[in-house]
Design a protein around this motif. Structure first.
Motif, PDB file in Angstrom:
ATOM      1  N   PRO A  61       0.804  -1.227   0.000  1.00 27.93           N
ATOM      2  CA  PRO A  61       0.000   0.000   0.000  1.00 27.93           C
ATOM      3  C   PRO A  61       0.836   1.275   0.000  1.00 27.93           C
ATOM      4  CG  PRO A  61      -0.762  -1.545   1.678  1.00 27.93           C
ATOM      5  CD  PRO A  61       0.498  -2.110   1.130  1.00 27.93           C
ATOM      6  N   ILE A  85      -5.734   2.609  -3.812  1.00 25.73           N
ATOM      7  CA  ILE A  85      -5.531   2.243  -2.398  1.00 25.73           C
ATOM      8  C   ILE A  85      -6.704   1.406  -1.887  1.00 25.73           C
ATOM      9  CG2 ILE A  85      -5.282   3.159  -0.059  1.00 25.73           C
ATOM     10  CD1 ILE A  85      -3.874   5.623  -1.410  1.00 25.73           C
ATOM     11  N   VAL A  86      -7.902   1.930  -1.986  1.00 25.22           N
ATOM     12  CA  VAL A  86      -9.070   1.223  -1.436  1.00 25.22           C
ATOM     13  C   VAL A  86      -9.424   0.011  -2.305  1.00 25.22           C
ATOM     14  CG1 VAL A  86     -11.519   1.423  -0.881  1.00 25.22           C
ATOM     15  CG2 VAL A  86      -9.968   3.309  -0.358  1.00 25.22           C
ATOM     16  N   MET A  89      -7.283  -3.176  -1.722  1.00 30.23           N
ATOM     17  CA  MET A  89      -7.328  -3.657  -0.343  1.00 30.23           C
ATOM     18  C   MET A  89      -8.682  -4.273  -0.002  1.00 30.23           C
ATOM     19  SD  MET A  89      -4.274  -3.009   0.150  1.00 30.23           S
ATOM     20  CE  MET A  89      -4.138  -3.822   1.715  1.00 30.23           C
ATOM     21  N   THR A 164     -12.414  -1.996   7.542  1.00 36.38           N
ATOM     22  CA  THR A 164     -11.316  -2.013   6.566  1.00 36.38           C
ATOM     23  C   THR A 164     -11.493  -0.891   5.546  1.00 36.38           C
ATOM     24  OG1 THR A 164     -11.257  -4.406   6.830  1.00 36.38           O
ATOM     25  CG2 THR A 164     -10.066  -3.488   4.948  1.00 36.38           C
ATOM     26  N   TRP A 168      -8.891   2.400   5.044  1.00 36.85           N
ATOM     27  CA  TRP A 168      -8.180   2.640   3.781  1.00 36.85           C
ATOM     28  C   TRP A 168      -8.704   3.888   3.078  1.00 36.85           C
ATOM     29  CZ3 TRP A 168      -3.595   1.019   3.163  1.00 36.85           C
ATOM     30  CH2 TRP A 168      -3.180  -0.205   3.703  1.00 36.85           C
ATOM     31  N   ALA A 230      -0.158   3.957   5.596  1.00 36.70           N
ATOM     32  CA  ALA A 230      -0.196   2.903   4.579  1.00 36.70           C
ATOM     33  C   ALA A 230       0.763   1.776   4.940  1.00 36.70           C
ATOM     34  CB  ALA A 230       0.167   3.482   3.217  1.00 36.70           C
ATOM     35  N   ALA A 234      -2.889   0.543   7.493  1.00 38.99           N
ATOM     36  CA  ALA A 234      -4.094   1.313   7.833  1.00 38.99           C
ATOM     37  C   ALA A 234      -4.712   0.858   9.155  1.00 38.99           C
ATOM     38  CB  ALA A 234      -5.133   1.254   6.709  1.00 38.99           C
TER      39      ALA A 234
END
Lengths: 302, 414
Positions: A61, A85-86, A89, A164, A168, A230, A234
């Motif tokens: 990340p 990013i999101v 993940m 989660t 993130w 990151a 997170a």
């Protein structure tokens, strides 16, 4: 602990910068307009694999945060930070290229909602993936395309996925803000070096120097908190602190750089507004600074 | 490529790291490993050892972090602690073996500082010896000076004070006037220093003197290492509101100091002190003390049914974020040191962030505790006034902003 990029991380930065220098930037942003969407840029980054670095074991990340910072610095007209990013993940390899993120508890418009193939929706303890059935774009001076969405849920990501997504999302916000802060402060520094009044550069006046220095310190703090959050995967505390600090910095820098730039700062031809309009959108997203501060405290001390 | 986006010409030192994804041009340097923010097993173990010693010797300090100032008759209390650190090989672990260290990384130094400064600094003034006086002597001292002083510091025996500020030379330190005139193999020192901390225990003074009054201000300064017992030195304490009981004026009247006690070249003192001060910008880990104070404030808020107030939680979160930002910016400076880079202007960036964060915590303490914080022995009482010095001691906040503006942002000279 090491604040230095290694060879591979640097190669990513160089390659992404090359793409953005060719395909993004202020002229491209103006051509597309606030409500436009840069499909070509998004596809270029996706095809090169730069939107899926977060799940690459050798990159992780932190690499995605670097991409997000750069995209924001270069005015990318696509939802790169959240996607890079999101997306990986939460959705792994199945993340669609055109992704938006929304919170069921907040009725506001969704950034890039009208361009999304799927929306990740925070719904309490769970996150779910939805498709867009109707999008109603709004006019906004805040640098991004926004739309109110009607969605159809497709699948839940299970209990706990809400946290989660929350964490993130905050990391992505912090990274995107960090990139825009960097651009806004650097632009203002350069302008005040060159702009002469009273027969001297405005940037030689101590009152203005101090404000620029303070803005720079805010921007640097935001950058490193986003990167650490990151790197730490997170955690709730690190992600919330990064977002809280970044949102506060966005408010201060997003207004003060205009004050320092004077009247020209309000013109569309002056690049400053390309960063600051977005800073103000980002600082209120997902509850804004107070929500991030409350989350920081609850994560840290229960 | 970034240059084509923002044609700026910031100096390379702005971002010493290849990690600087930024609008600012960069000086690239390959790192040894990937960017990462984890502690090594050795660093974790080292921190645990230091914490264990603090909790063993001062079990109540962590809950009520008070910056301790040790009186003259408390020398043994300090040395019994520093000797224990020495015996457990914790005191100067980051120093080279030849000077009593264990060749460990600069990170050990900051861990030591975090764990000790944050609970009240049981090393007393010795933190300064380890932070910058030792390194300054290591970098600039003669063999005899190194032999004399570095061993004492790594033995936990050295007590120094810093003779920098003068009545007319505060932020403008380079204008200092305390005069040293050469007389054969001695200097004769006359003048006055002020705002000098730790004089009650100090056995040596790291003294800045003017050796060439004709030269430009910063080119006529030398450093003398002066025993405080030298005839002609008089110390007068200064009452103050910041809870700093060791503040003093120091007068020098015909004080004779051997030339052999000069550190570095004659008139070359400014570079020495500037490098030393750059280290010292992050020498006292104020961010970690702020973090410990926040923990204690939360405990107080819970005990007094105030923790559930969202305004309280919002302000706690704001302060915590500021503290963590300061921590990261300070760690970046430590990372430069760990990579053996020369002191650079990122230290000023860190210092600005650190002062801002510490003051935010102090303000929060008084605001939260309200009238109960008026008690000088309360958590707020021990935090608010001492923290007011944060933006003054070691170079004012405004001087740091000047340095960021000039050295980092390369703004035109005023």
């Amino acid at each position: 602990m090491d604040f230095t990029l290694d060879h591979d991380q640097q190669a990513i930065v160089d390659a992404v910068t090359t793409i953005l220098a060719k395909q993004a930037g202020p002229e491209r942003a103006r051509a597309l307009g606030t409500s436009g969407h840069d499909d070509a840029l998004l596809d270029a980054l996706a095809q090169a694999g730069f939107l899926d670095l977060a799940n690459e074991p050798s990159v992780g990340p932190l690499g995605a945060v670097l991409v997000a910072e750069l995209a924001s610095l270069h005015h990318a007209r696509a939802n790169i930070a959240l996607r890079a990013i999101v997306g990986p993940m939460l959705l792994g390899a199945s993340a669609p290229t055109r992704l938006a993120v929304a919170d069921a508890a907040r009725p506001g418009p969704v950034r890039f909602g009208q361009y999304a193939d799927a929306v990740l929706i925070l719904d309490g303890d769970e996150a779910h993936v939805a498709t867009v059935t109707a999008a109603t774009p709004i006019d906004s001076p805040y640098g991004y395309p926004f739309a109110h969405l009607d969605t159809t849920p497709m699948r839940s990501l299970g209990p706990g996925s809400g946290a989660t997504l929350t964490n993130w999302w905050r990391v992505a916000l912090a990274a995107e803000i960090a990139g825009a802060l960097d651009g806004a402060v650097a632009h203002t520094v350069q302008y005040l070096r060159e702009r002469h009044q009273f027969k001297k550069p405005l940037g030689s006046l101590q009152a203005l120097q101090h404000r620029l220095a303070e803005a720079f310190v805010w921007a640097e703090g935001a950058r490193w908190l986003a990167r650490r959050a990151a790197f730490e995967g997170a955690t709730a505390a690190a992600a919330a602190a990064a977002a809280a600090y970044a949102a506060q910095a966005a408010q201060l820098v997003g207004t003060d750089m205009h004050q320092l730039s004077g009247a020209i700062g309000f013109t569309t031809e002056f690049d400053l507004q390309l960063w600051t309009s977005r800073l103000h959108a980002l600082r209120v997203e997902f509850g804004g600074v107070t929500a991030h501060q409350l989350a920081t405290t609850r994560a840290q001390w229960g | 490529m970034l240059r084509s986006v923002r044609p700026l010409s910031y100096p390379a030192c702005v971002h010493l790291r290849r990690g600087a994804v930024s609008a600012y041009p960069q000086s690239f340097r390959l790192g040894r490993g990937a960017m990462e923010f984890a502690w090594t097993e050795e660093e974790v173990a080292y921190r645990e050892q230091v914490r264990a010693l603090v909790d063993e010797r001062y079990p109540t300090w962590r809950a009520t972090p008070v910056h301790h100032s040790f009186a003259t008759d408390e020398r043994d209390q300090v040395t019994s602690f520093t000797h224990e650190l020495r015996d457990r090989k914790l005191l100067t672990a980051h120093w080279p073996q030849e000077y009593g260290g264990a060749d460990q990384s600069a990170w050990m130094h900051i861990i030591l500082g975090e764990e000790l400064w944050s609970v009240g600094e049981p090393r007393g003034p010795q933190y300064m010896s380890v932070n910058w006086i030792g390194p300054a002597i290591m970098a600039n001292g003669t063999e005899e000076q190194k032999q004399e002083h570095l061993g004492r510091i790594s033995d936990g025996e050295a007590f120094w004070c810093q003779g920098f500020s003068e009545p007319d030379s505060g932020s403008d330190l380079a204008s200092l006037k305390c005069r040293a005139v050469r007389d054969g193999e001695e200097y004769v020192v006359n003048g006055q220093k002020i705002w000098t901390s730790h004089t009650q225990l100090a056995e040596w003074c790291f003294l800045l003197v003017r050796t060439d009054p004709e030269a430009e201000p910063h080119k006529g300064i030398s450093v003398l290492l002066v025993p405080m017992a030298t005839p002609g030195i008089e110390v007068r304490s200064i009452a103050n509101v910041a809870g700093e009981s060791s503040f003093a004026e120091v007068f020098f009247t015909d004080v004779r100091v051997p030339v052999a006690n000069r550190l570095g070249p004659e008139n070359g003192g400014w570079d020495i002190v500037r490098a030393a001060l750059t280290y010292e910008r992050v020498g006292a880990p104020r961010w970690h003390r702020g973090s410990v104070v926040l923990d204690a404030l939360v405990a107080w808020a819970k005990e007094h049914d105030q923790f559930d107030d969202p305004i309280v939680q919002s302000r706690l979160g704001e302060a915590k974020a500021a503290i963590e930002a300061a921590r990261m910016l300070a760690y970046r400076v430590v990372d430069e040191r760990a990579h053996k880079l020369p002191p650079g202007p990122n230290a000023y960036v860190a210092r600005v962030s650190m002062v801002r964060a510490e003051k935010q915590v102090a303000e929060l303490a008084l605001w939260l505790m309200g009238e109960q914080g008026i008690d000088g022995e309360s958590l707020a009482g021990h935090t608010f006034y001492p923290t007011l010095t944060a933006g003054v001691a070691g170079g004012t906040y405004e001087v740091q902003l000047n340095l960021v503006a000039g050295l980092v942002l390369q703004l035109p000279r005023r």
